[in-house]
Design a protein around this motif. Structure first.
Motif, PDB file in Angstrom:
ATOM      1  N   VAL A 188     -30.869   2.692   7.475  1.00  0.00           N
ATOM      2  CA  VAL A 188     -29.939   4.061   7.866  1.00  0.00           C
ATOM      3  C   VAL A 188     -30.737   3.327  10.109  1.00  0.00           C
ATOM      4  O   VAL A 188     -29.401   3.558  10.918  1.00  0.00           O
ATOM      5  CB  VAL A 188     -30.409   5.348   7.749  1.00  0.00           C
ATOM      6  N   MET A 189     -32.120   3.446  10.046  1.00  0.00           N
ATOM      7  CA  MET A 189     -32.594   2.737  11.287  1.00  0.00           C
ATOM      8  C   MET A 189     -31.761   1.374  11.637  1.00  0.00           C
ATOM      9  O   MET A 189     -31.707   1.831  13.064  1.00  0.00           O
ATOM     10  CB  MET A 189     -33.870   3.064  11.560  1.00  0.00           C
ATOM     11  N   ALA A 190     -32.113   0.608  10.649  1.00  0.00           N
ATOM     12  CA  ALA A 190     -31.042  -0.431  11.236  1.00  0.00           C
ATOM     13  C   ALA A 190     -30.174  -1.081  11.687  1.00  0.00           C
ATOM     14  O   ALA A 190     -29.932  -1.710  12.702  1.00  0.00           O
ATOM     15  CB  ALA A 190     -31.756  -1.925   9.745  1.00  0.00           C
ATOM     16  N   LYS A 191     -29.374  -0.231  10.871  1.00  0.00           N
ATOM     17  CA  LYS A 191     -27.524   0.290  11.862  1.00  0.00           C
ATOM     18  C   LYS A 191     -27.584   1.146  12.702  1.00  0.00           C
ATOM     19  O   LYS A 191     -26.615   0.357  13.375  1.00  0.00           O
ATOM     20  CB  LYS A 191     -27.554   1.181  10.305  1.00  0.00           C
ATOM     21  N   ALA A 192     -28.539   1.635  12.562  1.00  0.00           N
ATOM     22  CA  ALA A 192     -28.517   2.443  14.130  1.00  0.00           C
ATOM     23  C   ALA A 192     -28.820   1.401  14.986  1.00  0.00           C
ATOM     24  O   ALA A 192     -27.704   1.472  16.585  1.00  0.00           O
ATOM     25  CB  ALA A 192     -29.009   3.574  14.493  1.00  0.00           C
ATOM     26  N   SER A 193     -30.292   0.739  14.783  1.00  0.00           N
ATOM     27  CA  SER A 193     -29.923  -0.162  16.007  1.00  0.00           C
ATOM     28  C   SER A 193     -29.318  -1.203  16.855  1.00  0.00           C
ATOM     29  O   SER A 193     -29.917  -1.560  17.991  1.00  0.00           O
ATOM     30  CB  SER A 193     -31.865  -0.902  15.709  1.00  0.00           C
ATOM     31  N   LYS A 194     -28.360  -1.044  15.973  1.00  0.00           N
ATOM     32  CA  LYS A 194     -27.705  -2.602  16.291  1.00  0.00           C
ATOM     33  C   LYS A 194     -26.403  -1.512  17.502  1.00  0.00           C
ATOM     34  O   LYS A 194     -26.638  -2.699  18.707  1.00  0.00           O
ATOM     35  CB  LYS A 194     -26.402  -2.942  15.494  1.00  0.00           C
ATOM     36  N   ASN A 195     -26.946  -0.736  18.015  1.00  0.00           N
ATOM     37  CA  ASN A 195     -25.872   0.158  19.487  1.00  0.00           C
ATOM     38  C   ASN A 195     -27.421   0.438  19.889  1.00  0.00           C
ATOM     39  O   ASN A 195     -27.326   1.888  19.943  1.00  0.00           O
ATOM     40  CB  ASN A 195     -25.021   0.998  18.207  1.00  0.00           C
ATOM     41  N   GLY A 196     -28.059   0.108  19.905  1.00  0.00           N
ATOM     42  CA  GLY A 196     -29.555   0.519  20.701  1.00  0.00           C
ATOM     43  C   GLY A 196     -29.697   0.604  22.063  1.00  0.00           C
ATOM     44  O   GLY A 196     -29.093  -1.054  22.621  1.00  0.00           O
ATOM     45  N   ARG A 197     -29.999   0.770  22.776  1.00  0.00           N
ATOM     46  CA  ARG A 197     -30.765   0.675  24.088  1.00  0.00           C
ATOM     47  C   ARG A 197     -31.391   0.387  24.762  1.00  0.00           C
ATOM     48  O   ARG A 197     -32.875   1.432  24.166  1.00  0.00           O
ATOM     49  CB  ARG A 197     -29.103   1.559  25.203  1.00  0.00           C
ATOM     50  N   ALA A 198     -32.197   0.629  26.012  1.00  0.00           N
ATOM     51  CA  ALA A 198     -33.858   0.360  26.470  1.00  0.00           C
ATOM     52  C   ALA A 198     -33.112   1.079  27.782  1.00  0.00           C
ATOM     53  O   ALA A 198     -32.356   1.576  28.190  1.00  0.00           O
ATOM     54  CB  ALA A 198     -34.712  -0.488  26.489  1.00  0.00           C
ATOM     55  N   VAL A 199     -34.354   2.052  28.186  1.00  0.00           N
ATOM     56  CA  VAL A 199     -34.521   3.025  29.570  1.00  0.00           C
ATOM     57  C   VAL A 199     -34.475   1.919  30.162  1.00  0.00           C
ATOM     58  O   VAL A 199     -34.946   0.754  30.659  1.00  0.00           O
ATOM     59  CB  VAL A 199     -35.823   4.023  29.593  1.00  0.00           C
ATOM     60  N   PRO A 200     -34.170   2.315  31.722  1.00  0.00           N
ATOM     61  CA  PRO A 200     -34.103   1.378  32.993  1.00  0.00           C
ATOM     62  C   PRO A 200     -35.291   0.354  33.511  1.00  0.00           C
ATOM     63  O   PRO A 200     -36.201   1.011  32.786  1.00  0.00           O
ATOM     64  CB  PRO A 200     -34.472   2.690  33.903  1.00  0.00           C
ATOM     65  N   ALA A 201     -34.821  -1.145  32.968  1.00  0.00           N
ATOM     66  CA  ALA A 201     -35.987  -1.646  33.282  1.00  0.00           C
ATOM     67  C   ALA A 201     -36.559  -1.785  34.736  1.00  0.00           C
ATOM     68  O   ALA A 201     -36.817  -2.648  35.513  1.00  0.00           O
ATOM     69  CB  ALA A 201     -35.213  -3.110  32.808  1.00  0.00           C
ATOM     70  N   SER A 202     -37.500  -0.467  34.577  1.00  0.00           N
ATOM     71  CA  SER A 202     -37.837  -0.574  36.119  1.00  0.00           C
ATOM     72  C   SER A 202     -39.263  -0.251  35.879  1.00  0.00           C
ATOM     73  O   SER A 202     -40.040   0.079  35.208  1.00  0.00           O
ATOM     74  CB  SER A 202     -38.082   1.224  37.048  1.00  0.00           C
ATOM     75  N   PRO A 203     -40.172  -1.063  37.106  1.00  0.00           N
ATOM     76  CA  PRO A 203     -41.029  -1.396  37.150  1.00  0.00           C
ATOM     77  C   PRO A 203     -42.143  -0.005  37.327  1.00  0.00           C
ATOM     78  O   PRO A 203     -43.315  -0.716  36.574  1.00  0.00           O
ATOM     79  CB  PRO A 203     -41.338  -2.375  38.528  1.00  0.00           C
ATOM     80  N   LYS A 204     -41.466   0.904  37.463  1.00  0.00           N
ATOM     81  CA  LYS A 204     -42.346   1.893  37.518  1.00  0.00           C
ATOM     82  C   LYS A 204     -41.972   2.666  37.144  1.00  0.00           C
ATOM     83  O   LYS A 204     -42.116   4.530  36.845  1.00  0.00           O
ATOM     84  CB  LYS A 204     -42.070   2.695  39.500  1.00  0.00           C
ATOM     85  N   TRP A 205     -41.345   2.921  35.439  1.00  0.00           N
ATOM     86  CA  TRP A 205     -40.628   3.182  34.566  1.00  0.00           C
ATOM     87  C   TRP A 205     -41.956   4.195  34.267  1.00  0.00           C
ATOM     88  O   TRP A 205     -41.583   5.549  33.521  1.00  0.00           O
ATOM     89  CB  TRP A 205     -39.928   2.245  33.864  1.00  0.00           C
ATOM     90  N   GLY A 206     -42.871   3.489  33.989  1.00  0.00           N
ATOM     91  CA  GLY A 206     -44.703   3.830  33.411  1.00  0.00           C
ATOM     92  C   GLY A 206     -44.491   5.278  34.010  1.00  0.00           C
ATOM     93  O   GLY A 206     -45.230   6.173  32.877  1.00  0.00           O
ATOM     94  N   ASP A 207     -44.004   5.631  35.520  1.00  0.00           N
ATOM     95  CA  ASP A 207     -44.630   7.171  36.126  1.00  0.00           C
ATOM     96  C   ASP A 207     -43.772   7.599  35.642  1.00  0.00           C
ATOM     97  O   ASP A 207     -43.773   8.898  35.562  1.00  0.00           O
ATOM     98  CB  ASP A 207     -44.341   6.545  37.490  1.00  0.00           C
ATOM     99  N   VAL A 208     -42.368   7.535  35.086  1.00  0.00           N
ATOM    100  CA  VAL A 208     -42.216   8.436  34.426  1.00  0.00           C
ATOM    101  C   VAL A 208     -42.123   9.294  33.826  1.00  0.00           C
ATOM    102  O   VAL A 208     -42.524  10.341  33.336  1.00  0.00           O
ATOM    103  CB  VAL A 208     -40.345   8.151  33.998  1.00  0.00           C
ATOM    104  N   GLU A 209     -42.855   8.153  32.691  1.00  0.00           N
ATOM    105  CA  GLU A 209     -43.131   9.300  31.087  1.00  0.00           C
ATOM    106  C   GLU A 209     -44.725   9.464  31.565  1.00  0.00           C
ATOM    107  O   GLU A 209     -44.770  10.249  30.558  1.00  0.00           O
ATOM    108  CB  GLU A 209     -43.460   7.978  29.840  1.00  0.00           C
ATOM    109  N   SER A 210     -45.168   9.070  32.247  1.00  0.00           N
ATOM    110  CA  SER A 210     -46.806   9.623  32.159  1.00  0.00           C
ATOM    111  C   SER A 210     -47.371  10.235  33.363  1.00  0.00           C
ATOM    112  O   SER A 210     -48.571  11.353  33.249  1.00  0.00           O
ATOM    113  CB  SER A 210     -47.641   8.440  32.155  1.00  0.00           C
ATOM    114  N   GLY A 211     -45.731  10.776  34.043  1.00  0.00           N
ATOM    115  CA  GLY A 211     -46.581  12.065  35.143  1.00  0.00           C
ATOM    116  C   GLY A 211     -44.973  12.765  34.539  1.00  0.00           C
ATOM    117  O   GLY A 211     -45.509  14.066  33.291  1.00  0.00           O
ATOM    118  N   GLN A 212     -44.636  13.758  35.374  1.00  0.00           N
ATOM    119  CA  GLN A 212     -44.357  14.890  35.311  1.00  0.00           C
ATOM    120  C   GLN A 212     -42.385  14.810  35.109  1.00  0.00           C
ATOM    121  O   GLN A 212     -41.569  14.662  35.996  1.00  0.00           O
ATOM    122  CB  GLN A 212     -44.828  16.269  36.508  1.00  0.00           C
ATOM    123  N   ASN A 213     -42.652  14.351  33.454  1.00  0.00           N
ATOM    124  CA  ASN A 213     -40.911  13.740  33.687  1.00  0.00           C
ATOM    125  C   ASN A 213     -39.680  14.945  33.693  1.00  0.00           C
ATOM    126  O   ASN A 213     -39.634  15.354  33.379  1.00  0.00           O
ATOM    127  CB  ASN A 213     -40.844  13.512  31.798  1.00  0.00           C
TER     128      ASN A 213
END
Length: 427
Positions: free
Chosen positions: A370-395
């Motif tokens: 089921v996971m593999a089936k769903a992955s075909k319609n998968g996406r990633a977060v914005p490819a920003s060099p600063k995205w780590g600041d979103v996840e590691s800080g005050q999201n």
């Protein structure tokens, strides 16, 4: 797998899968490297199984006489700083595994080799579409998808049967109907939850935002503009709130799926569904072993019947440091791991392959398939060099959800504040 599903891309969360030679398999990779030297490879703990790396390292050395593989397993804890130091030095490893949301950050620092001209050598035509962008920066490719993981809806098959639900939901309307039937059957128990959904599970939220045509942010050159205030994004956030309101979830509105661990809550036997990863069933089964046989899964439903909602893909990329002393051999090594032979082995280990569309090895696992089936319609977060600041800080996404779900802010106020905070971080 825990790393990329728990916190995902840049901070720390779950791991999952990959695949040599433009789709022809890993064996017999022709040597383009010098005939002496060492290729130093850094892969992460919990990634490729030892049986796979033992075999692939031996195959590489057999097909590259005189070249030795120095294989080193790294720990996720502290890897950001360790990579930062190593990649900026004069003697970095030759191949590294990097979290897919970390890749743009390192690429922007000019410490990764540009692999744009070698994409076809790395089975580029088979790359998981949702991961391709995570290895790109400023129009160039710096990372090769290694493996990925994504969420699905884990459910109690016995509870569905008792509630008269004869088929798993294939649309959001059917999902809401299933919730109503579960509440009608089991709602007399004050501890029952038809769906356990924490207030800050922003990874799950992304599926609803994307399904409604919204997004976190839109790229404009190297910068990004937050778009949580768009009509599509608001519709996705509203559906998240609808699920929280109608499901009877007792999850905190000011915490994510790790606080408390949702698998442990599911293990208590009073939860019919949660949005999570296949490995979480094994975690729940530590509390109640019968859950292994009682649990099933279905893709996160979309608005349109029969169409799954897009899912967030967390995972890793393979990259070659710009200062590698043996880039030719390093490319051959990445070519080997990105081929069908080793991608298939990773899928058999329960991962979603990063560079192979063949997920048949996951078919034997009902949850993994089921996971593999769903992955075909998968996406990633914005490819920003600063995205780590979103996840590691005050999201800002977490703050937005809590403010809206608790009624402290209207959806217009919550999304406007979140957009302003995101623009400061990644804009």
């Amino acid at each position: 797998m825990k790393r990329w599903l728990t916190l995902a891309a840049g901070a720390a969360a779950l791991t999952l899968a990959t695949a040599g030679c433009a789709g022809s398999g890993g064996s017999g990779t022709a040597s383009t490297a010098s005939n002496t030297g060492t290729v130093t490879v850094w892969l992460m703990s919990g990634s490729a199984p030892t049986s796979l790396t033992d075999q692939s390292n031996k195959e590489f050395e057999d097909t590259h006489p005189g070249v030795k593989v120095k294989y080193e397993v790294q720990q996720w804890n502290g890897i950001q700083q360790k990579l930062t130091t190593a990649l900026a030095g004069d003697n970095p490893p030759d191949v590294v595994e990097i979290g897919n949301t970390q890749t743009p950050a390192f690429a922007s620092q000019d410490v990764l080799a540009d692999l744009s001209g070698s994409v076809s050598d790395f089975n580029g035509s088979q790359w998981l579409a949702g991961l391709k962008a995570s290895g790109e920066y400023d129009g160039k490719t710096y990372g090769v998808p290694f493996y990925a993981a994504n969420r699905e809806v884990i459910y109690r098959k016995d509870m569905f049967e008792q509630a008269g639900i004869t088929a798993t939901p294939t649309s959001t309307a059917e999902w809401l109907d299933a919730i109503a039937k579960l509440k009608a059957k089991f709602g007399g128990d004050p501890d029952f939850q038809s769906l356990y959904l924490p207030g800050q599970d922003w990874y799950a939220l992304l599926s609803f935002i994307w399904d409604n045509g919204g997004d976190i942010a839109q790229a404009g050159g190297k910068s990004f503009k937050a778009t949580l205030g768009s009509a599509g994004s608001k519709a996705g956030i509203d559906f998240y709130k609808q699920l929280v309101d109608v499901s009877g979830t007792k999850a905190p509105k000011d915490a994510d799926e790790a606080t408390p661990q949702q698998a442990s809550v599911y293990g208590g036997g009073k939860v019919a569904m949660f949005v999570g990863a296949p490995y979480e069933v094994a975690t729940a089964a530590k509390t109640d072993a019968s859950l292994t046989g009682k649990s099933g899964a279905f893709p996160i439903p979309g608005r349109t019947a029969g169409q799954t909602a897009p899912v967030f893909l967390g995972g890793s990329n393979l990259a070659i440091p710009a200062n590698s002393k043996n880039q030719s051999a390093a490319k051959d090594y990445v070519k080997l791991l990105s081929g069908a032979k080793y991608q298939t082995q990773l899928a058999a280990a329960g991962y979603v392959p990063g560079t192979s569309t063949d997920v048949s090895a996951l078919d034997k696992d009902p949850l993994g398939s089921v996971m593999a089936k769903a992955s075909k319609n998968g996406r990633a977060v914005p490819a920003s060099p600063k995205w780590g600041d979103v996840e590691s800080g005050q999201n800002p996404l977490k703050d937005m959800l809590t403010a809206y779900l608790t009624g402290k802010k209207t959806i217009d106020q919550a999304t406007a504040d979140a957009d302003a905070a995101l623009d400061k971080l990644i804009g």
